[in-house]
Design a protein around this motif. Sequence first.
Motif, mmCIF file in Angstrom:
data_model
loop_
_atom_site.group_PDB
_atom_site.id
_atom_site.type_symbol
_atom_site.label_atom_id
_atom_site.label_comp_id
_atom_site.label_asym_id
_atom_site.label_seq_id
_atom_site.Cartn_x
_atom_site.Cartn_y
_atom_site.Cartn_z
ATOM 1 N N ALA A 154 -7.993 -13.265 -100.141
ATOM 2 C CA ALA A 154 -8.249 -11.852 -99.849
ATOM 3 C C ALA A 154 -9.106 -11.211 -100.928
ATOM 4 N N CYS A 155 -8.902 -11.621 -102.177
ATOM 5 C CA CYS A 155 -9.675 -11.043 -103.277
ATOM 6 C C CYS A 155 -11.150 -11.430 -103.213
ATOM 7 N N ARG A 156 -11.438 -12.552 -102.594
ATOM 8 C CA ARG A 156 -12.842 -12.966 -102.478
ATOM 9 C C ARG A 156 -13.639 -12.026 -101.578
ATOM 10 N N GLU A 157 -12.959 -11.220 -100.790
ATOM 11 C CA GLU A 157 -13.636 -10.299 -99.885
ATOM 12 C C GLU A 157 -13.918 -8.939 -100.519
ATOM 13 N N GLY A 158 -13.628 -8.801 -101.797
ATOM 14 C CA GLY A 158 -13.976 -7.585 -102.520
ATOM 15 C C GLY A 158 -13.153 -6.356 -102.167
ATOM 16 N N PRO A 159 -11.831 -6.448 -102.125
ATOM 17 C CA PRO A 159 -11.024 -5.255 -101.857
ATOM 18 C C PRO A 159 -11.002 -4.313 -103.054
ATOM 19 N N ALA A 160 -10.484 -3.114 -102.828
ATOM 20 C CA ALA A 160 -10.407 -2.131 -103.905
ATOM 21 C C ALA A 160 -9.245 -2.415 -104.841
ATOM 22 N N ALA A 161 -8.069 -2.727 -104.265
ATOM 23 C CA ALA A 161 -6.866 -2.842 -105.095
ATOM 24 C C ALA A 161 -5.765 -3.581 -104.350
ATOM 25 N N LEU A 162 -4.834 -4.105 -105.131
ATOM 26 C CA LEU A 162 -3.565 -4.622 -104.626
ATOM 27 C C LEU A 162 -2.464 -3.710 -105.145
ATOM 28 N N ILE A 163 -1.538 -3.298 -104.264
ATOM 29 C CA ILE A 163 -0.384 -2.523 -104.681
ATOM 30 C C ILE A 163 0.881 -3.324 -104.416
ATOM 31 N N VAL A 164 1.766 -3.372 -105.422
ATOM 32 C CA VAL A 164 3.010 -4.132 -105.297
ATOM 33 C C VAL A 164 4.166 -3.352 -105.897
ATOM 34 N N GLU A 165 5.377 -3.638 -105.403
ATOM 35 C CA GLU A 165 6.609 -3.276 -106.088
ATOM 36 C C GLU A 165 6.946 -4.480 -106.974
ATOM 37 N N PRO A 166 6.941 -4.335 -108.278
ATOM 38 C CA PRO A 166 7.132 -5.494 -109.151
ATOM 39 C C PRO A 166 8.544 -6.080 -109.080
ATOM 40 N N LEU A 167 8.632 -7.368 -108.841
ATOM 41 C CA LEU A 167 9.839 -8.192 -108.889
ATOM 42 C C LEU A 167 10.826 -7.980 -107.747
ATOM 43 N N ILE A 168 10.812 -6.840 -107.084
ATOM 44 C CA ILE A 168 11.776 -6.595 -106.010
ATOM 45 C C ILE A 168 11.203 -5.570 -105.044
ATOM 46 N N VAL A 169 11.299 -5.838 -103.758
ATOM 47 C CA VAL A 169 10.939 -4.827 -102.766
ATOM 48 C C VAL A 169 12.228 -4.124 -102.361
ATOM 49 N N GLY A 170 12.213 -2.812 -102.411
ATOM 50 C CA GLY A 170 13.423 -2.041 -102.237
ATOM 51 C C GLY A 170 13.857 -1.881 -100.796
ATOM 52 N N ALA A 171 13.252 -0.916 -100.100
ATOM 53 C CA ALA A 171 13.648 -0.638 -98.721
ATOM 54 C C ALA A 171 13.409 -1.830 -97.809
#
Length: 412
Positions: free
Chosen positions: A184-201
């Motif tokens: 996905a990064c090879r396609e030139g996106p703006a950003a990746l957003i993550v919840e670090p280490l654990i996804v809550g909801a």
Amino acid sequence: MSSPIWHPFTQHGLGEPIPTVVRTEGAALHTRDGRRIVDAISSWWVTTHGHRNPRIMAAIAAAAGSMDQIIFAGWSHEPAEAVAAGLLRLMPGSLTRVFFSDSGSTAVEVALKMALGYWLNRGEPRHRLLVLEHGYHGDTIGAMSVGARGVFNQAYAPLLFDVATIPFPMAGAEQATLDALEAACREGPAALIVEPLIVGAGGMLTYPAWVLAEMRAICARAGVLFIADEVMTGWGRTGTLLACEQAGVVPDILCLSKGLTGGAVPLAVTMASEPIYAAHLSEDRARMFFHSSSYTANPIACAAAVANIAIWEEEPVLARVADLAARQAARLARLSGVRNGRTLGTIAAVDLGPEGADYLSALGPRLLAFFRDRDLLLRPLGNTVYVMPPYCIDDADLDAVYAAIQAAAEMV
């Protein structure tokens, strides 16, 4: 006529009781009908040091004696300056800029707009955002767009923008996640957003620190901005001040809220690295950062945050966090009849009942009522029961929580 209040995440058609709280203290809520309720989820993950922490309450009272809301567009005040200075002391050194807002959702909206503005002002507009499967980042339009699609937001699908989803790094399948991110990064996106280490909801699903570190490294090599949503994970929840610390990761943009004021009053910040700020810095007014709300950097909320920062700097908060984490882990280990027991810092979770139950599982309301009848505030995510209490909870209250979870496991 029933109350005119329309409550969040509440189906009023079910006629479920809605207790009225008249007082809070420590790890407990006290209701109008005289019950003491153990707040085992920190009132939706916000209360860190305990309800009505004396230092934070005193700071709020003092601030209210001298100021109320002040416009923050082109103006400032001492409580906001003190929050910013405190955050620069506590947070990673490369996060040099502090933008105020008022909730986790808006902190995420700000982060997304910063990322898109960064690329536009550099003359190479990028619009694609990468997200992690099962993520949840809030309920405003941008935050919903970068969160998991499903029952939470299906009614609003026409409003949501398209994103690229990276599979969650389930145990044994971590490389598939990393391979998908690289592609996905090879396609030139703006950003990746993550919840670090654990996804809550998304079910309190955890993944290892080395995966987070590798995701950050992949983004850095590809020149893709890395946004860490630490709205839930920050302020000690995962065992460290920030979850990112456990992976040795520093994001380009960091979202903080919830525990920023100890959970007492609403406030959020989005911290950015200097290149993000510099891309918006110009004599051209069209390049300014176009975001605000009426209550940006409310002085009373900022005073609460100043007190919280002082608690972190002057009191052994991480020792309290470690103690609670150990007590949670010990009690979790003694549970029987549960599935997929997991802990991360002060967060513990188990799955009950049949596998594959989603958020609308019929088991969820049954469990909610079961715990409510036992004077416990536990709010299951479908068939996932999690415990995320204030750091001050004592052994008696924690024992009551785990005894009820054990009883619930036997019931289902």
